[in-house]
Design an enzyme around this catalytic site. Structure first.
Site, PDB file in Angstrom:
ATOM      1  N   TYR A  62       0.854  -1.193   0.000  1.00  0.00           N
ATOM      2  CA  TYR A  62       0.000   0.000   0.000  1.00  0.00           C
ATOM      3  C   TYR A  62       0.884   1.235   0.000  1.00  0.00           C
ATOM      4  CZ  TYR A  62      -4.990  -0.733   0.250  1.00  0.00           C
ATOM      5  OH  TYR A  62      -6.289  -0.970  -0.074  1.00  0.00           O
ATOM      6  N   GLU A  64      -0.478   4.917  -0.461  1.00  0.00           N
ATOM      7  CA  GLU A  64      -1.233   6.141  -0.737  1.00  0.00           C
ATOM      8  C   GLU A  64      -0.338   7.362  -0.601  1.00  0.00           C
ATOM      9  OE1 GLU A  64      -2.987   3.730   0.969  1.00  0.00           O
ATOM     10  OE2 GLU A  64      -5.155   4.069   0.691  1.00  0.00           O
ATOM     11  N   ASP A 208      -6.820  13.926 -24.733  1.00  0.00           N
ATOM     12  CA  ASP A 208      -6.749  12.518 -24.320  1.00  0.00           C
ATOM     13  C   ASP A 208      -6.105  11.776 -25.480  1.00  0.00           C
ATOM     14  OD1 ASP A 208      -7.177   9.833 -23.881  1.00  0.00           O
ATOM     15  OD2 ASP A 208      -9.219  10.076 -23.125  1.00  0.00           O
ATOM     16  N   THR A 234      -3.861   6.495 -21.917  1.00  0.00           N
ATOM     17  CA  THR A 234      -3.693   5.148 -21.389  1.00  0.00           C
ATOM     18  C   THR A 234      -2.256   4.749 -21.717  1.00  0.00           C
ATOM     19  OG1 THR A 234      -4.518   4.216 -23.458  1.00  0.00           O
ATOM     20  CG2 THR A 234      -6.094   4.414 -21.648  1.00  0.00           C
ATOM     21  N   LYS A 237      -2.010   1.059 -25.276  1.00  0.00           N
ATOM     22  CA  LYS A 237      -2.407   0.919 -26.687  1.00  0.00           C
ATOM     23  C   LYS A 237      -1.137   0.995 -27.538  1.00  0.00           C
ATOM     24  CE  LYS A 237      -7.098   2.417 -25.747  1.00  0.00           C
ATOM     25  NZ  LYS A 237      -7.347   3.255 -24.557  1.00  0.00           N
ATOM     26  N   ARG A 243      -1.865  -2.175 -18.880  1.00  0.00           N
ATOM     27  CA  ARG A 243      -3.084  -1.369 -18.863  1.00  0.00           C
ATOM     28  C   ARG A 243      -2.970  -0.342 -17.750  1.00  0.00           C
ATOM     29  NH1 ARG A 243      -6.486  -3.941 -22.072  1.00  0.00           N
ATOM     30  NH2 ARG A 243      -8.125  -2.486 -21.577  1.00  0.00           N
TER      31      ARG A 243
END
Ligand code: DSN
Length: 441
Positions: A62, A64, A208, A234, A237, A243
């Site tokens: 974790y 954060e 984007d 992203t 691609k 991903r």
């Protein structure tokens, strides 16, 4: 179970007694990927190194917060990993700031919206039914539910965006944010013109670049970061990573909304965007995926990747020519990037996107049905199919192979009711694909 029967990671591994139910399916999916022709424009195949990082022990941590400013202990190592990902993303795109934590492109966009907009604000995006993206204001997405979405599209005659009309729409609607970028638009963007329009109305401009990011990174398309306020993408691609999502700024700036720090200074946009990701829209970052992004960005910085990106573009042009030669109509008449949208009505009104997708899959050719601009069919049927060359270029296919793929597609679609013929084509394809191994097992 008693305490001494509780499994350790060691016994978990030996007893990983393989969860055959799941691992057999993973093997089956690998076989599917290796034996067929993958033309979904948003998909690609990551390298073994990216795959290894994505499956690493970093999934256990974790973290954060941001490197050096976390809410948990034990982050010394993941801090370094995340910093490498940030530094490489900045180098790749010539950005001055990057946040590598968004779990996806949709999350990246949502974080930007949270940082820049209030519920009810007007946004102006590229119409989904003309090739735009769900998260740019579609009524079924939070971007269309929490904000007032308005749209521009392509011209019926040309299939291309008319920037004079974008300007008219922007002046009329007065959006607080303009969004460019698409899922199924094969032409490059005039970011300079869009910025000039945004400046006239005092709007922020978001690009984007999820689809063409890999080509943009290697200078094969116009550079949005020269002009837009904020860019999202992203990472999986044309960028060929795991991903995930990414937000970038080339030039940081004081936020125009008057939001101040406790010391009374205007907060910089980078700080608002960081907060938009965490705690705004996400919890713990996926550090294993961030490690995989770092590895992918490292690969994308190489000359090999530049050659790959050029080949993706050349393959798309070869594929577009081959489709055109066989009488298929491509929206806008061709492609500048890695994809194209084909209006199947050019081969008869019986041929829908749904029929094409369902028939081609029988030959192990994967495409997706797609609305074409001004479509007369529903989104579940559609008149179009979208294809892209990023994945098959990764496998090593070249321009002449694109022609061979189009011949197969044409034969399958022409013989969509002849299962024996389609099966014979599938066998040929499976045999052909053996020459392009993907992962050594
Ligand atoms: N699903 C992606 C695409 O296919 O373009 C967009 O989210």
């Amino acid at each position: 179970m008693t305490n001494d029967q509780i499994m350790t990671t060691e016994t978990m591994t030996t007893a990983t007694t393989r969860d055959t139910q799941v691992f057999d399916l993973i093997a089956k999916e690998q076989h599917r990927q290796e034996s067929g022709i993958e033309l979904i424009a948003s998909e690609n195949f990551v390298s073994p190194a990216v795959l290894e990082a994505a499956g690493s022990v970093l999934t256990n941590k974790y973290a954060e917060g941001l490197p050096g400013k976390r809410y948990y202990g034990g982050c010394e190592v993941v801090d370094q990993v995340e910093q490498i990902a940030i530094d490489r993303a900045k180098e790749l795109f010539g950005a001055s700031w990057a946040n590598v934590q968004p779990h996806s492109g949709a999350n990246a966009n949502m974080a930007v919206f949270l940082a820049c907009l209030k519920p009810g604000d007007t946004i102006l995006g590229f119409d989904l039914s003309h090739g735009g993206h769900l998260t740019h204001g579609s009524s079924v997405n939070i971007s269309g539910k929490y904000f007032r979405p308005t749209f521009y599209g392509v011209e019926r005659e040309t299939g291309v965006i008319d920037y004079d009309k974008v300007e008219e729409t922007a002046m009329r609607e007065g959006p607080k944010m303009m969004i460019c970028g698409a899922s199924a638009y094969s032409r490059d963007w005039d970011y300079a013109r869009l910025r000039a329009i945004a400046d006239q109305i005092g709007a922020l401009l978001l690009a984007d670049i999820s689809h063409p990011a890999g080509l943009i990174a290697k200078g094969l398309l116009n550079d949005p970061l020269d002009h837009v306020h904020i860019a999202t993408t992203t990472t999986h691609k044309t960028l060929r990573g795991t991903r995930g999502g990414l937000i970038m700024l080339r030039n940081d700036f004081e936020n125009p909304f008057g939001i101040k720090t406790p010391k009374g200074e205007l907060r910089m946009m980078s700080s608002l965007l960081d907060s938009g990701v965490f705690p705004g829209t996400q919890g713990g970052p996926l550090e294993h995926i961030i490690a995989a992004k770092a590895v992918a960005f490292g690969e994308a910085l190489t000359d090999d990747f530049a050659a790959y990106a050029s080949r993706v573009q050349a393959n798309a042009q070869a594929m577009a020519r081959a489709f055109t030669d066989r009488g298929y109509s491509i929206i806008s008449g061709g492609t500048d990037n890695h994809l194209m949208l084909i209006d199947l009505r050019s081969k008869g009104n019986h041929l829908t996107g749904k029929l094409a997708e369902n028939t081609l899959i029988k030959a192990d050719i994967t495409i997706n049905k797609n609305m074409v601009p001004f479509d007369d069919k529903s989104p579940m049927v559609t008149s179009g199919m979208r294809v892209g060359t990023a994945a098959m270029t990764t496998r090593g296919l070249v321009e002449s192979d694109m022609e061979r793929i189009v011949v197969y597609i044409d034969e399958v679609l022409t013989n969509h009711d002849n299962d024996a013929k389609i099966l014979a084509i599938r066998e040929e394809i499976n045999e052909w694909m053996k020459a392009f191994p993907l992962y050594q097992v």
